[in-house]
Design a protein around this motif. Sequence first.
Motif: not given
Lengths: 333, 119
Positions: A178-183, A316, B1-5, B23, B29, B42
């Motif tokens: 998985k590619r984690p990104v935080w925005v 955050d 905001m933490l996203l897992m693609l 998710r 989150d 995003l």
Amino acid sequence: MTHPHRTSDTGVRARFLLATAAWTVLVAAVLVAVPLAFAGRLPDPVASHWGPSGQPDRSMPPAALTLFALVWAVVAGTSLVGLARTRGEIRRATRVWFAAGLGWTGAFLIGVQAVTVAANLGRDDWSRAASPSWEIVVVVGVAFAVGALGRLAGRLGPDDAPPERERPGPLIDLDTRKRPVWVSTATAPWAVGLGVVAFAAALSFAAAALWGLAPAGWSTALPLALAAVIGLAVSSVSVRIAPEGLTMAFGPLRWPSRTVRLDRIERAWVEWRSPVQVGGWGVRGLPGRATVMIRGGDCLVVRYTSGGQLAVSVDDAETGAALLNALAARRTA
Amino acid sequence: MLLMLDLNDPRPLHEQVSAAIKRAITTGDVAPGDRLPPARDLAAALGVNANTVLRSLRELRDEGLLEFRRGRGVSVLRRPDGRAALRERVRDLLDEAAQYGVGPEDVLGIVKELMKESP
């Protein structure tokens, strides 16, 4: 968590508050005492303002000289009350700026009052008051010297152990598939408003100049346009963290932007910083110790492998720091 | 905001983005009431087109998870219900199973085994 410095910190806090309170009272006493002591040798009214030629051009009743004390009471009093209302330790950075600011302001007010009194001393009419010249330079110089002394005084005592939350947070579980990104973002609504108002004003002046209504309009429009651009640029920041690194993009157009590659980042944590500590809003400090200050509060701080630091105020920030630490750990693993 | 693609997800990109946002909402989150970052932020972070993100956000709005408000951006309305949340996690489980060469039928077999163990 135990606080080995707890007792000494409380001591530093109490001593610092006591010392600044004493300075506040001392300056107020001088500002009240000086006009009273020389009241008999001052004209009524006294010269209060000097024109560009050096001749006095405005006057006020001698009693108004005690207004200096009022100004000081408001400035120093509110800052002192604000500081006393905080809880816990007073960090060294706060002490330094606080002591420097109060030192400078107190010395400057005393100096300006002294120069005004000296210029009026022994004259029978305010219009014959002496014209201060070099005295102004001395007043400003002494004020800066006292401010510097305050800075030194604020440095006394230990810097507190960083609060617990400054330590790297829990690592985020990274899944290689998985590619984690935080925005996240930080916004200063007042800066948006200021930028928009400055932009509208610049446009009006430019239009007036264009139609020949105000030929000098350009000289006003250009600084206003510059203020608008800078105001909008520091009105918001978008921070994103991806496996490539940390990217900050400024303003509503998300331009300019800056990226710090992941291999340059050693670790990250969260720190509370205020515009007072870093010297205002925008990009503050030299490269290697810079803070991108959009609003006071939690900042994401990263430490470069080369030793420098970069802080950015962003919402955050804890999650961002955790992700950066996780990514950095995966890189070194 | 933490996203897992998910990098191996064969679904269309906008569905992957929806799944990632869903998710993040499921794991807590972002909580109901929280605002999402602007769609273009995003998009820049995920490396996709802003229209793709907008499409995902609209899908999630239609599912009742997000709320669009003029001038206030997009905010979380509620968490997905249990079944929808589980659906995403089962999908993750099937993806992981595929990594080990275990097909969906075999996963179902494991589930049935577990059901027998704990009635």
